[in-house]
Design an enzyme around this catalytic site. Structure first.
Site, short mmCIF file in Angstrom:
data_model
loop_
_atom_site.label_atom_id
_atom_site.label_comp_id
_atom_site.label_asym_id
_atom_site.label_seq_id
_atom_site.Cartn_x
_atom_site.Cartn_y
_atom_site.Cartn_z
N ASP A 592 71.03 35.64 35.76
CA ASP A 592 69.92 35.42 34.71
C ASP A 592 70.05 36.37 33.53
OD1 ASP A 592 68.94 34.22 37.82
OD2 ASP A 592 66.96 36.08 37.09
N GLU A 789 70.01 45.12 47.07
CA GLU A 789 70.44 43.89 45.93
C GLU A 789 71.37 44.03 45.08
OE1 GLU A 789 67.52 42.71 43.86
OE2 GLU A 789 68.47 40.47 43.48
#
Ligand SMILES: *[C@@H]1O[C@H](CO)[C@@H](O)[C@H](O)[C@H]1NC(C)=O
Ligand SMILES: *[C@@H]1O[C@H](CO)[C@@H](O)[C@H](O)[C@H]1NC(C)=O
Length: 832
Positions: A592, A789
């Protein structure tokens, strides 16, 4: 006192009404056709695998929800919550996995999709540990039977007489289906078991029994006890429009509200209110319907079973069968886990075994089946070509025209990154998920890969995020729902196919005698496509054209411009640019917010994308070879060579000693833009660098440098020395990600185990990185009860999404990799 209670009623109503308003809004057009996709394995193995994998907790967005892999069918889900006051239940009720429910960990402690497993939910706000033990029993023509044991044990500090409401929610969709709850002996409820009888085309006749179970059912001497029977299970059977029936919580509360309304009308709220648990008991109304709520109230600990018996399987299951199956499932899981994922030193301690079992079970127990429509913008606005300078503003305007439409319905069988936060399919995660799963059950893995490729369109595009159906969409903000058919995502499924081909080569011709033929047992179904190499090859033959189509789509739609800018490169073709960039993000790359050239430019070239194209070409050459397609092998090897050349010609920076993105500067000249980090390593990570590559030494140095990528908790996503380190969103700008670290560990292992100039350095980095990654994930799991994560490179703490049992579960594979530490040091000593 009474008026205080009345006030509580009113508060409860406000909240209920808001929920019910939401219920009316959620409508989508009912699907008129189903798309089953083309069956790839026509053989007996395909049929048997379909049967063996039909049922599962395939609604991973729920704490516990069983369904079959059939588009419209029987769905079940569990709800529970403590009830001590009139307003309790709305806050304590649990159904969908959420991050903010104060859980002290939850998930599968062991799980095998062929047999079942055990999940424990540490629900401290509700003062109890809930265990769901699930087993499958094969047989018959409709995917066999299954059963679940639901057990609640109060925490030490919970009041001994705490009341808990438990509701089992059952729906049956599909035109030619029926489901009916049989009446009990008493109109007001059931003293014993509750039986539902159903039928549908794909499930045949079946019976679902919710047993009386064990536990104290609370008593009340209130007047309404004659009609709201204490000590009983109640059932409400309802008929709702199909597109609404997934909304279990609003439906439950609507029905509860109906009961509360009746109490208010009859003045029970002011004069003499019944105890809270009795207010929240449904009126018993069993019968036919597509929604059935089976509700129980317990005081203290409890246990009951849900037993689904398929008529064609013959004998009906009993609670005794369930007890036996749970025991056997646990034993077989333990044995298989020890043989498939035996942790190697220094992780051969019991604590790592328990950790590994939990990580793996949550990954494989998180597999779901999704069905429904997807939001796609196929308007093909010219702005989507991103050919002009300032293109990101044009594409933003084009997107704002909202040309998206619903497509499908589609189905997808997939694992997921995180049950509470990402309970749906993600293309780039999936390749990583399937690497450990492939070691456990290759045929299941192949089913999932097939399911993904069934989603590919005629051009060769697969949407990167699969948000299928209204239930899945309810978890995603509107602006992130639309998929664009010019956006790519790392093609990680190729990694899985490579792993399969490697396994196929290994087992080919080396099987113990008598193992080649098909046997009915589940363990052998898990390796049927390897034990019968011709079946595995047939699978590859069918998949191969789809892989080629996707490869061609990548090369066509993500092409970079080499020629217009007089770039010097041995190949004038192999250079690529991710579409979908903005000034801050390149979501399509998967990384990202990793810094890229600024401002974005149509002449940009991305080193990670060229590496992925190279990895795909290598993989296609490998498959072509397994299929005996010499000409194809030649074609793909040529492309691979061109990619290898261009990685060096277009992306290597001698000055920075790493690979970099390229862009066009103010003088219309090619320029390298180097932000050291994961992107700089991509040719290495994707296996395109040879052990004797002259670039390798520099990359190993970069990885091992504590002032750059190395941290005691794994490789940082961005170099500590980079100006953007830890800035802005700080998503891929310093944190440690396990998927990339896994790729690094695998490649380091390869270098460490071949002759070459960097063997010793690689061995040292491999051993230390392997240890650091496992220790880091283990520490946070031990402290918080969760996988995360990403991990903080300074503290090692898990961060961002909780219960991220997707690619973080790769630690299981990492623990099972060879220990090079001991013998390595030994060899160094010998050489001296
Ligand atoms: C899988 O099994 C179910 C239940 O028997 C059946 O309805 C479905 O058509 C099967 N699918 C395939 C691809 O064979
Ligand atoms: C399996 O072995 C046969 C015979 O040695 C060979 O022809 C074939 O290419 C092999 N298949 C794979 C996938 O390696």
């Amino acid at each position: 006192m009474a008026s205080g209670r009345q006030l509580s009623f009113v508060l409860a109503f406000c909240w209920l009404n808001a929920l019910l308003a939401g219920l009316g809004l959620a409508t989508t057009a009912a699907a008129s056709t189903t798309d089953d996709g083309e069956p790839i394995l026509h053989s007996e193995i395909g049929r048997q695998n379909n049967q063996s994998l039909l049922w599962g907790p395939y609604r991973p967005n729920l704490y516990f929800g069983v369904r079959p892999r059939i588009p419209k069918s029987l769905m079940t889900g569990l709800m529970w919550g403590k009830i001590e006051s009139y307003t309790d239940f709305q806050h304590t009720v649990r159904y969908t996995c959420e991050q903010n429910e104060g859980m002290k960990g939850y998930g599968w402690e062991e799980y095998d999709p062929r047999r079942g497993g055990i999940q424990t939910i540490h629900d401290i706000q509700n003062g109890l540990d809930l265990t769901t033990s699930f087993v499958k029993v094969p047989g018959g023509a409709h995917g066999g039977s299954w059963a679940a044991r639901i057990k609640g044990v109060l925490n030490e500090d919970a009041p001994k007489d705490q009341k808990t409401i438990v509701a089992f929610y059952v729906t049956q969709e599909g035109d030619d289906s029926e489901l009916q709850a049989l009446k009990g002996e008493d109109d007001n409820g059931y003293e014993g078991d509750v039986t539902l009888k159903g039928h549908s085309e794909s499930l045949g006749n079946y019976k679902l029994v919710v047993t009386k179970g064990e536990g104290i059912q609370p008593k009340s001497d209130h007047d309404i006890s004659t009609i709201r029977g204490p000590g009983q299970t109640v059932v409400q059977s309802l008929t709702y429009p199909e597109e609404q029936i997934w909304q279990a919580k609003p439906i439950l509360f609507r029905q509860l509200k109906e009961g509360v309304d009746w109490l208010v009308e009859n003045k029970y709220d002011v004069q003499d209110p019944p105890p809270p648990w009795q207010v929240y008991m449904l009126t018993n109304r069993p019968g036919a319907g597509n929604v059935h709520i089976v509700q129980k109230v317990f005081e203290g600990d409890f246990e009951f079973d849900v037993i689904f018996s398929s008529e064609s399987a013959g004998k009906e299951l009993t609670s005794a069968d369930l007890s036996r199956e749970i025991k056997e499932t646990t034993e077989s899981f333990g044995e298989r886990f020890s043989s498939v994922f035996a942790p190697k030193a220094p992780f051969n301690a019991d604590k790592f075994k328990k950790f590994g079992r939990s990580m793996f079970s949550n990954l494989i127990g998180g597999i779901g089946y999704f069905y429904g429509q997807s939001v796609v913008d196929r308007s093909y606005a010219p702005e989507y070509d991103e050919e002009n300078e300032g293109f990101w503003e044009e594409t933003a305007e084009a997107r704002a025209r909202n040309q998206q439409a619903l497509e499908g319905p589609y189905e997808l069988f997939t694992s997921i990154p995180s049950r509470p936060f990402f309970p749906r399919g993600f293309l780039w995660d999936e390749g990583f998920h399937l690497l450990p799963i492939a070691d456990w059950d290759i045929d299941l893995t192949l089913e999932i890969v097939k399911s993904w490729f069934n989603l590919m369109d005629e051009d060769g595009w697969i949407g990167r995020e699969q948000i299928l159906g209204a239930e899945a969409r309810s978890k995603v903000p509107g602006e992130f729902q639309t998929q664009y058919p010019h956006y790519a995502n790392p093609p990680t499924l190729f990694l899985v196919i490579d792993a399969f081909v490697e396994k196929l080569r290994k087992t080919n011709g080396s099987l113990p005698a008598g193992r080649e033929h098909l046997s009915q047992d589940d363990a052998s179904l898990a390796t049927a496509s390897l034990d019968n190499p011709e079946v595995g090859l047939e699978y590859l033959r069918r998949l191969y054209p789809l892989l080629q189509r996707q490869f061609n789509w990548f090369r066509r739609t993500q092409a970079g411009d080499i020629k217009s800018y007089e770039r010097e490169a041995r190949s004038s073709k192999e250079g690529y640019r991710w579409r979908g960039r903005t000034t801050t993000h390149c979501l399509t790359s998967g990384l990202d917010d990793y810094p890229r050239p600024q401002p974005p430019h149509p002449g940009e070239l991305h080193v990670d994308l060229l590496s992925w194209v190279g990895a795909m070409a290598k993989s296609l050459a490998n498959i072509g070879d397994a299929l005996g397609l010499a000409q194809d092998v030649d074609t793909y090897n040529k492309i691979l060579t061109a990619v290898e050349h261009n990685l060096d010609d277009l992306h290597w920076s001698a000055r920075d000693g790493c690979y970099c993105d390229a862009t066009i500067d103010d003088f219309e000249e090619n320029k390298l833009v180097c932000h050291k980090g994961y992107i700089s390593l991509f040719p290495f990570l994707t296996g395109l660098l040879k052990a004797d590559s002259p670039r390798l030494g520099k990359l190993l140095q970069l990885m091992g440098d504590e002032d750059e990528l190395w941290s005691p908790h794994g490789l940082r996503s961005l170099s500590k020395a980079d100006e953007f380190y830890g800035t802005a969103e700080n998503y891929w700008r310093s944190p440690v990600w396990i998927n990339i670290n896994y790729l690094a560990i695998v490649q380091l292992y390869n270098v460490a185990t071949q002759d070459g100039p960097h063997k010793e350095t690689a061995r040292d980095l491999y051993s230390r990185l392997r240890r650091n990654i496992v220790d880091t994930v283990y520490q946070s799991w031990e402290e918080t009860g969760f996988a995360w994560e990403q991990y903080n490179p300074e503290t090692g703490k898990g961060q961002r999404t909780q219960h991220f049992t997707g690619w973080t579960s790769l630690v299981v594979k990492i623990m099972a990799m060879e220990d090079l530490e001991g013998p390595g040091q030994q060899r160094v000593r010998d050489e001296l």
